[in-house]
Design a protein around this motif. Sequence first.
Motif, short mmCIF file in Angstrom:
data_model
loop_
_atom_site.label_atom_id
_atom_site.label_comp_id
_atom_site.label_asym_id
_atom_site.label_seq_id
_atom_site.Cartn_x
_atom_site.Cartn_y
_atom_site.Cartn_z
N GLY A 3 0.81 -1.21 0.00
CA GLY A 3 0.00 0.00 0.00
C GLY A 3 0.85 1.26 0.00
O GLY A 3 1.85 1.36 0.72
N LEU A 4 0.45 2.22 -0.83
CA LEU A 4 1.10 3.54 -0.88
C LEU A 4 0.02 4.59 -0.67
O LEU A 4 -1.03 4.54 -1.31
CB LEU A 4 1.79 3.78 -2.22
N SER A 5 0.28 5.54 0.21
CA SER A 5 -0.68 6.62 0.41
C SER A 5 -0.41 7.73 -0.60
O SER A 5 0.69 7.85 -1.14
CB SER A 5 -0.59 7.17 1.83
N LEU A 6 -1.44 8.54 -0.82
CA LEU A 6 -1.28 9.67 -1.74
C LEU A 6 -0.24 10.64 -1.21
O LEU A 6 0.53 11.23 -1.97
CB LEU A 6 -2.62 10.37 -1.92
N LEU A 7 -0.18 10.79 0.11
CA LEU A 7 0.83 11.68 0.71
C LEU A 7 2.24 11.17 0.40
O LEU A 7 3.14 11.97 0.10
CB LEU A 7 0.60 11.77 2.21
N GLU A 8 2.44 9.86 0.45
CA GLU A 8 3.76 9.31 0.13
C GLU A 8 4.11 9.56 -1.33
O GLU A 8 5.27 9.85 -1.66
CB GLU A 8 3.78 7.81 0.42
N LEU A 9 3.11 9.44 -2.21
CA LEU A 9 3.38 9.69 -3.63
C LEU A 9 3.76 11.15 -3.86
O LEU A 9 4.67 11.45 -4.63
CB LEU A 9 2.15 9.32 -4.46
N VAL A 10 3.05 12.05 -3.20
CA VAL A 10 3.35 13.48 -3.36
C VAL A 10 4.75 13.78 -2.84
O VAL A 10 5.55 14.47 -3.49
CB VAL A 10 2.29 14.33 -2.63
N GLU A 11 5.06 13.26 -1.65
CA GLU A 11 6.40 13.48 -1.09
C GLU A 11 7.47 12.78 -1.92
O GLU A 11 8.61 13.23 -1.98
CB GLU A 11 6.43 12.99 0.36
N GLY A 12 7.09 11.66 -2.57
CA GLY A 12 8.05 10.93 -3.39
C GLY A 12 8.45 11.67 -4.65
O GLY A 12 9.48 11.34 -5.26
N MET A 13 7.65 12.65 -5.06
CA MET A 13 8.03 13.43 -6.24
C MET A 13 9.39 14.09 -6.04
O MET A 13 10.19 14.20 -6.97
CB MET A 13 6.96 14.50 -6.52
N ALA A 14 9.64 14.54 -4.80
CA ALA A 14 10.92 15.20 -4.53
C ALA A 14 12.08 14.21 -4.62
O ALA A 14 13.21 14.60 -4.94
CB ALA A 14 10.88 15.83 -3.14
N LEU A 15 11.82 12.93 -4.37
CA LEU A 15 12.89 11.93 -4.42
C LEU A 15 13.38 11.70 -5.83
O LEU A 15 14.49 11.18 -6.03
CB LEU A 15 12.40 10.61 -3.81
N VAL A 16 12.56 12.04 -6.83
CA VAL A 16 12.97 11.85 -8.23
C VAL A 16 13.23 13.19 -8.90
O VAL A 16 13.24 13.29 -10.12
CB VAL A 16 11.90 11.04 -9.01
N GLY A 17 13.41 14.23 -8.08
CA GLY A 17 13.82 15.52 -8.62
C GLY A 17 12.70 16.40 -9.11
O GLY A 17 12.94 17.39 -9.81
N VAL A 18 11.45 16.09 -8.75
CA VAL A 18 10.33 16.93 -9.17
C VAL A 18 9.93 17.81 -7.99
O VAL A 18 9.51 17.31 -6.95
CB VAL A 18 9.13 16.08 -9.62
N ASP A 19 10.10 19.11 -8.11
CA ASP A 19 9.79 20.05 -7.03
C ASP A 19 8.39 20.61 -7.23
O ASP A 19 8.14 21.40 -8.14
CB ASP A 19 10.81 21.18 -7.01
N LEU A 20 7.47 20.17 -6.40
CA LEU A 20 6.09 20.63 -6.50
C LEU A 20 5.66 21.41 -5.27
O LEU A 20 4.47 21.63 -5.06
CB LEU A 20 5.16 19.42 -6.70
N THR A 21 6.62 21.82 -4.46
CA THR A 21 6.27 22.49 -3.21
C THR A 21 5.63 23.85 -3.43
O THR A 21 4.86 24.33 -2.60
CB THR A 21 7.53 22.67 -2.34
N ALA A 22 5.93 24.47 -4.56
CA ALA A 22 5.44 25.84 -4.78
C ALA A 22 4.04 25.88 -5.39
O ALA A 22 3.43 26.94 -5.44
CB ALA A 22 6.41 26.59 -5.70
N VAL A 23 3.53 24.74 -5.84
CA VAL A 23 2.26 24.76 -6.56
C VAL A 23 1.08 24.36 -5.69
O VAL A 23 -0.06 24.48 -6.09
CB VAL A 23 2.32 23.85 -7.80
N GLY A 24 1.33 23.87 -4.48
CA GLY A 24 0.24 23.49 -3.60
C GLY A 24 -0.36 22.14 -3.97
O GLY A 24 0.02 21.51 -4.97
#
Length: 639
Positions: A210-231
């Motif tokens: 199982g993967l939560s949506l929060l883990e997927l969102v936080e995992g974006m940063a692990l692959v170099g995708v910075d989404l912190t500024a877009v909410g």
Amino acid sequence: MRLRNFHSSYVRRSESGAVAISFVIISSLVLLCIVIGLDTGRLFLEQRRLQTVADNAAMEAVARSGSGGGGDAGALAQLAEESAARNGFVVGDRRSLQVERGSVSQQDGLRVFAADAEGGAVRVVARHEVRTSLLANLAALMPGSEVPAWTPLRAEAVASRGAFAAFSAGTRLLGLDTESSPLLGPLLGGLLGTHLDLDVLSPGGLLDVGLSLLELVEGMALVGVDLTAVGLDGVLQAGVTVAELLDVSVAVLQQRVESGELGSADLALLRDLQSAARNGSTELQQISLEQLLRLRNAEGEVPRGALDVDLRLGDLLGVALMAANRGNGLSLELGAGRVLNSLGSQADNIDSMGLVVRLGIIEPPQIAIGPAGRLQVPEGDRHWKTEVTSPQLSLVVGARLNLVLAELDLGLRVDAGSGKAVLESLQMGADGQQQASLLAKPALAAVHLGSLQSLQAPFYAGGSLDAAGIESAPIEPIAVRLLGSESTGSLVAVTIAASSVAGQGGDMVVRESDPQALFEGPPWPASPTTVTGASGDALGGLISSLLGNLDIRIHLLGGDRQGSCGLLGLGCVLDWVVNEVVLGVLDPVVNLLSALLAPLVTALGNLVVDPLLRLLGIQLGSMELQVLDVQMTEVELVL
């Protein structure tokens, strides 16, 4: 001298009297202030005690009754009264409790409670009449007094506990191994646009993580995708490829392995899928998390707590593959010898071209995350807070047959509409066990028999697939050539066509009378539950109806159904004569064609169409439902 002494004595007596009077007045005022202060403090403490009773009763009623729609009003009242009694508040003797289930919404920036039998909030109103004050009670004893001896106190509390479930309707595409169906390999190869060694799909449990949506969102940063500024909205709407989604999944799971949370999981499966998605020949569309997950409530907001719900990795990837292939006409290479071995003598009649299989995904399925219960104001066909749909697609299976004296191109098409499932209720038992209730309306479907080329037409139209386009595409009859060939024509031609449509109530509104499935957890069942519709319009019944509605026409000298009259214009005349006068003479030909087609069409449906539909999460006349996870937030006072 005596007069002076008298005056002095009089003054002293007067002053003593004034002091005594002042003392009495001041003492009375002090006593009055003390009484008023005591009364005010007593009323304040009674009000505070009453508010505590209401708060505890509302919170305990929510905590012990569960949340998410439904709930007996009498049971809620009993829970609230039991809580109040433990706090010294016994209903009766000028004490009362009013308990109501409802929902809380935002209006002009303020929270407002509205009664709703399906709501997840509970309002408790506690009332208590107390003695007004000592002085008021004394005054009330005087004849003709209208001073009230009792003061009514009122306290109100609204408590809520968010409950969210993640559930799916037929999305376990990657939950099957090679033994489940020989069609799984070609199907995944078509979706990924490459060959995939299905040994990696042997049961190993990785796809059940199982993967939560929060883990997927936080995992974006692990692959170099910075989404912190877009909410959060930007994160949900950001486009990613299937390969990037796999990158995030691998990064999150690798982090779990390193922390010891997951153990020594072998991530080779996901890496193989990564490679296949990156190197495939099929042009996969970008997808967003919002396309895969139905999250937003009626106000367009993502409910708090929904980000913590766990999603099965296999379901998430299966939905992503279908969403990324939306609009693509997939060609599945299935060899006749591999799939049609059980056809016996009929397999010998299939041309060396083998089977032709075309798949068009019109609407992919979704995984839904949200609360239970009905909407107060329905939106079109949406009458429930959380709904999920199964895939909507068109599947064409065709083969070229060489019979003794005839040849034909056979096409069989199944248009499967979106089935729908809704989250009816969520309840929590006293032992911590939870129960989720789902209602389902299985998919609509139509089956057509016609020429293979016309049935494939939507897939050759630039991949523009939608329900209206497929329904409006003309279906040409099967042309059977007797005593001739495709190049020279034939003296006798036969056309065959048929359609069969399964109805399901005429709309997609899910009602309480529709089939229900109950799930209990945790742990939640690892395999889906099949729910069958009341009408039971399964594929076998549709094909039987199709074969019973065969429209077989016989034409001579090149006459056909498109208005061409053939040699010297005699074809149309003879065509009419044949069909109206001497058709009975050729009944054996019609019966022979029916006898040849029936087992072949039935076998294609059972051996190709039905397994492929099941792999895509569609069972005509029934639905596979699964609860993936349920999360309940802490009970809190909202009003």
